[in-house]
Design a protein around this motif. Structure first.
Motif, PDB file in Angstrom:
ATOM      1  N   LYS A 136      -5.502  -2.407 -56.238  1.00  0.00           N
ATOM      2  CA  LYS A 136      -6.558  -1.782 -57.030  1.00  0.00           C
ATOM      3  C   LYS A 136      -7.620  -1.186 -56.102  1.00  0.00           C
ATOM      4  O   LYS A 136      -8.067  -0.054 -56.303  1.00  0.00           O
ATOM      5  CB  LYS A 136      -7.187  -2.810 -57.973  1.00  0.00           C
ATOM      6  CG  LYS A 136      -8.179  -2.228 -58.940  1.00  0.00           C
ATOM      7  CD  LYS A 136      -8.665  -3.301 -59.910  1.00  0.00           C
ATOM      8  CE  LYS A 136      -9.646  -2.704 -60.895  1.00  0.00           C
ATOM      9  NZ  LYS A 136     -10.100  -3.697 -61.875  1.00  0.00           N
ATOM     10  N   GLN A 137      -8.016  -1.944 -55.072  1.00  0.00           N
ATOM     11  CA  GLN A 137      -8.998  -1.455 -54.096  1.00  0.00           C
ATOM     12  C   GLN A 137      -8.477  -0.199 -53.392  1.00  0.00           C
ATOM     13  O   GLN A 137      -9.189   0.788 -53.261  1.00  0.00           O
ATOM     14  CB  GLN A 137      -9.291  -2.541 -53.059  1.00  0.00           C
ATOM     15  CG  GLN A 137     -10.160  -2.060 -51.921  1.00  0.00           C
ATOM     16  CD  GLN A 137     -10.214  -3.058 -50.774  1.00  0.00           C
ATOM     17  OE1 GLN A 137     -10.056  -4.250 -50.976  1.00  0.00           O
ATOM     18  NE2 GLN A 137     -10.437  -2.548 -49.569  1.00  0.00           N
ATOM     19  N   HIS A 182      -8.519   2.739 -55.749  1.00  0.00           N
ATOM     20  CA  HIS A 182      -9.887   3.109 -56.096  1.00  0.00           C
ATOM     21  C   HIS A 182     -10.585   3.831 -54.948  1.00  0.00           C
ATOM     22  O   HIS A 182     -11.254   4.850 -55.163  1.00  0.00           O
ATOM     23  CB  HIS A 182     -10.692   1.874 -56.503  1.00  0.00           C
ATOM     24  CG  HIS A 182     -12.126   2.146 -56.785  1.00  0.00           C
ATOM     25  ND1 HIS A 182     -12.547   2.819 -57.909  1.00  0.00           N
ATOM     26  CD2 HIS A 182     -13.247   1.863 -56.077  1.00  0.00           C
ATOM     27  CE1 HIS A 182     -13.852   2.938 -57.876  1.00  0.00           C
ATOM     28  NE2 HIS A 182     -14.317   2.363 -56.776  1.00  0.00           N
TER      29      HIS A 182
END
Length: 94
Positions: free
Chosen positions: A24-25, A28
């Motif tokens: 996710k990081q 993102h």
């Protein structure tokens, strides 16, 4: 491509435990994740879209380098002459 030393370097143990959060990081931020094994960098995770952009840039750079060598070595011709030869050889209708 930027990297945050405090955020983007993860151990393989972290990757195993926190896979979803790390992915996710990465998605993102668009920044790569450096995966370490025994404290040493071992692999890089990169978002697919970022990878494709970098690959396109690399391929374009290779083509430009080849073109620059052609110019340097005199393997060029006038654009008008090329277009005329191209049109005659391919029988392109206008």
């Amino acid at each position: 491509m930027s990297i945050s030393i405090s955020e983007d370097i993860k151990s393989v143990s972290d990757l195993k435990k926190k896979t979803n959060a790390i992915f996710k990081q990465m998605h993102h931020t668009g920044r790569p994740i450096i995966v370490t094994v025994n404290g040493k960098p071992d692999a890089v995770l990169l978002d697919v879209e970022v990878f494709e952009k970098k690959l396109k840039s690399l391929n374009l750079g290779i083509l430009l380098a080849e073109a620059e060598m052609d110019v340097r070595d005199g393997r060029t011709r006038e654009a008008r002459k090329f277009i005329k030869e191209f049109n005659e050889s391919t029988k392109v209708s206008r």
